[in-house]
Design a protein around this motif. Structure first.
Motif, PDB file in Angstrom:
ATOM      1  N   LEU A 169      20.437 -23.081  22.973  1.00 12.42           N
ATOM      2  CA  LEU A 169      21.273 -21.941  22.609  1.00 12.42           C
ATOM      3  C   LEU A 169      20.808 -21.274  21.317  1.00 12.42           C
ATOM      4  CD1 LEU A 169      23.784 -20.186  23.049  1.00 12.42           C
ATOM      5  CD2 LEU A 169      25.108 -21.938  21.855  1.00 12.42           C
ATOM      6  N   ASP A 170      20.526 -22.054  20.287  1.00  8.29           N
ATOM      7  CA  ASP A 170      20.121 -21.483  19.000  1.00  8.29           C
ATOM      8  C   ASP A 170      18.806 -20.725  19.102  1.00  8.29           C
ATOM      9  OD1 ASP A 170      22.386 -22.471  17.764  1.00  8.29           O
ATOM     10  OD2 ASP A 170      21.400 -24.292  17.035  1.00  8.29           O
ATOM     11  N   THR A 171      17.848 -21.275  19.850  1.00 10.05           N
ATOM     12  CA  THR A 171      16.551 -20.621  20.025  1.00 10.05           C
ATOM     13  C   THR A 171      16.708 -19.310  20.784  1.00 10.05           C
ATOM     14  OG1 THR A 171      15.435 -22.758  20.004  1.00 10.05           O
ATOM     15  CG2 THR A 171      14.199 -20.904  20.918  1.00 10.05           C
ATOM     16  N   ALA A 172      17.493 -19.333  21.852  1.00 11.79           N
ATOM     17  CA  ALA A 172      17.713 -18.116  22.640  1.00 11.79           C
ATOM     18  C   ALA A 172      18.412 -17.049  21.808  1.00 11.79           C
ATOM     19  CB  ALA A 172      18.529 -18.439  23.885  1.00 11.79           C
ATOM     20  N   ARG A 173      19.419 -17.443  21.067  1.00 15.45           N
ATOM     21  CA  ARG A 173      20.130 -16.468  20.225  1.00 15.45           C
ATOM     22  C   ARG A 173      19.216 -15.870  19.164  1.00 15.45           C
ATOM     23  NH1 ARG A 173      26.088 -19.202  19.515  1.00 15.45           N
ATOM     24  NH2 ARG A 173      26.864 -18.418  21.504  1.00 15.45           N
ATOM     25  N   ALA A 174      18.397 -16.706  18.557  1.00 13.73           N
ATOM     26  CA  ALA A 174      17.459 -16.204  17.540  1.00 13.73           C
ATOM     27  C   ALA A 174      16.484 -15.202  18.158  1.00 13.73           C
ATOM     28  CB  ALA A 174      16.702 -17.358  16.888  1.00 13.73           C
ATOM     29  N   ALA A 175      15.966 -15.515  19.346  1.00 14.47           N
ATOM     30  CA  ALA A 175      15.024 -14.611  20.022  1.00 14.47           C
ATOM     31  C   ALA A 175      15.701 -13.294  20.388  1.00 14.47           C
ATOM     32  CB  ALA A 175      14.457 -15.286  21.269  1.00 14.47           C
ATOM     33  N   LEU A 176      16.889 -13.368  20.958  1.00 17.08           N
ATOM     34  CA  LEU A 176      17.599 -12.153  21.357  1.00 17.08           C
ATOM     35  C   LEU A 176      18.030 -11.328  20.144  1.00 17.08           C
ATOM     36  CD1 LEU A 176      19.646 -13.693  24.284  1.00 17.08           C
ATOM     37  CD2 LEU A 176      17.753 -12.053  24.477  1.00 17.08           C
TER      38      LEU A 176
ATOM     39  N   VAL B 208       8.614 -16.883  20.866  1.00 22.10           N
ATOM     40  CA  VAL B 208       9.814 -17.085  21.670  1.00 22.10           C
ATOM     41  C   VAL B 208      10.504 -15.749  21.969  1.00 22.10           C
ATOM     42  CG1 VAL B 208      11.340 -17.575  19.713  1.00 22.10           C
ATOM     43  CG2 VAL B 208      11.843 -18.552  21.961  1.00 22.10           C
ATOM     44  N   ALA B 209      10.493 -14.819  21.041  1.00 25.25           N
ATOM     45  CA  ALA B 209      11.056 -13.490  21.265  1.00 25.25           C
ATOM     46  C   ALA B 209      10.186 -12.709  22.252  1.00 25.25           C
ATOM     47  CB  ALA B 209      11.181 -12.728  19.945  1.00 25.25           C
ATOM     48  N   ARG B 210       8.870 -12.877  22.162  1.00 25.68           N
ATOM     49  CA  ARG B 210       7.954 -12.216  23.094  1.00 25.68           C
ATOM     50  C   ARG B 210       8.220 -12.706  24.527  1.00 25.68           C
ATOM     51  NH1 ARG B 210       3.773  -9.226  21.579  1.00 25.68           N
ATOM     52  NH2 ARG B 210       3.746 -10.080  19.479  1.00 25.68           N
ATOM     53  N   LYS B 211       8.442 -14.011  24.678  1.00 24.62           N
ATOM     54  CA  LYS B 211       8.746 -14.577  26.000  1.00 24.62           C
ATOM     55  C   LYS B 211      10.086 -14.060  26.522  1.00 24.62           C
ATOM     56  CE  LYS B 211       6.074 -18.794  25.523  1.00 24.62           C
ATOM     57  NZ  LYS B 211       6.106 -20.251  25.350  1.00 24.62           N
ATOM     58  N   ALA B 212      11.079 -13.979  25.644  1.00 18.87           N
ATOM     59  CA  ALA B 212      12.385 -13.465  26.053  1.00 18.87           C
ATOM     60  C   ALA B 212      12.266 -12.005  26.491  1.00 18.87           C
ATOM     61  CB  ALA B 212      13.395 -13.610  24.916  1.00 18.87           C
ATOM     62  N   PHE B 213      11.472 -11.217  25.790  1.00 19.10           N
ATOM     63  CA  PHE B 213      11.260  -9.821  26.171  1.00 19.10           C
ATOM     64  C   PHE B 213      10.627  -9.755  27.560  1.00 19.10           C
ATOM     65  CE2 PHE B 213       8.761  -5.937  26.494  1.00 19.10           C
ATOM     66  CZ  PHE B 213       9.668  -4.977  26.097  1.00 19.10           C
ATOM     67  N   GLY B 214       9.592 -10.564  27.784  1.00 17.70           N
ATOM     68  CA  GLY B 214       8.937 -10.587  29.093  1.00 17.70           C
ATOM     69  C   GLY B 214       9.903 -10.944  30.207  1.00 17.70           C
ATOM     70  N   PHE B 215      10.773 -11.918  29.962  1.00 20.20           N
ATOM     71  CA  PHE B 215      11.767 -12.285  30.966  1.00 20.20           C
ATOM     72  C   PHE B 215      12.727 -11.124  31.223  1.00 20.20           C
ATOM     73  CE2 PHE B 215      16.114 -13.805  31.769  1.00 20.20           C
ATOM     74  CZ  PHE B 215      15.932 -14.237  33.074  1.00 20.20           C
ATOM     75  N   LEU B 216      13.190 -10.458  30.171  1.00 18.64           N
ATOM     76  CA  LEU B 216      14.120  -9.342  30.341  1.00 18.64           C
ATOM     77  C   LEU B 216      13.482  -8.188  31.107  1.00 18.64           C
ATOM     78  CD1 LEU B 216      15.855  -9.369  26.843  1.00 18.64           C
ATOM     79  CD2 LEU B 216      16.869 -10.038  29.043  1.00 18.64           C
TER      80      LEU B 216
END
Length: 177
Positions: A148-155, A121-129
């Motif tokens: 919200l919790d998943t996004a916050r944890a990834a970020l 999930v963090a890898r996906k968030a990085f790719g989006f950023l």
């Protein structure tokens, strides 16, 4: 950004004309030069380590240069690897895995990714950023269809590992631009 060309550092450190990073002693000498270059710099400045003109990178040099830089300075400094070849990536990934470290990298085709073990999930968030340039928490939630919790944890994971920079309210992946 502070750009450090490893082929130039190698020439200074070893007085040779080859561009291969092999042996632990070579890696230690290169890391020493990098640490000296970064000693007076701004810790919020991204240190770009350029592998573009480097040929071979063995596991011991990857350990001495990449892993030990991250172990010694990764909590206080941002690092971005540039021009990483597939063979270099293999050596870097192996040492990052062993030390449970991660670093942002751009391969020779210009593609940005995270090297090392991080949650998917963090890898996906990085790719989006990377694609978005920067985003706030709500944009990450919307575009990646996360709660919200998943996004916050990834970020938080990305920020804690210095893979993204946070300037309220926006997150930005480390890039060369």
């Amino acid at each position: 950004m502070k750009r450090i060309d490893l082929s130039e550092v190698l020439k200074e450190a070893s007085s040779t004309t080859y561009n291969n990073l092999v042996t632990r002693a070579t890696g230690q000498a290169i890391r020493g030069h990098i640490e000296n270059e970064l000693a007076d710099g701004n810790r919020d400045q991204v240190a770009v380590i350029d592998f573009g003109a480097v040929g071979c990178l063995d596991f011991s040099c990857a350990d001495e240069i990449v892993a030990k830089l991250l172990l010694n300075h990764g909590e206080a400094r941002y690092f971005l690897l540039l021009g990483v070849s597939p063979a270099q990536r293999e050596a870097i990934e192996a040492v990052l895995e062993r030390h449970h470290l991660a670093v942002a990298a751009q391969d020779r085709s210009g593609s940005m990714q995270v090297l090392g073990p991080i949650p998917e999930v963090a890898r996906k968030a990085f790719g989006f950023l990377v694609k978005a340039g920067s985003a706030d928490e709500s944009e990450v939630i919307e575009h990646l269809d996360m709660n919200l919790d998943t996004a916050r944890a990834a970020l938080n994971e990305l920020c804690d590992r210095h893979l993204v920079q946070f300037s309220s309210p926006r997150y930005q992946a480390l890039t060369t631009i």
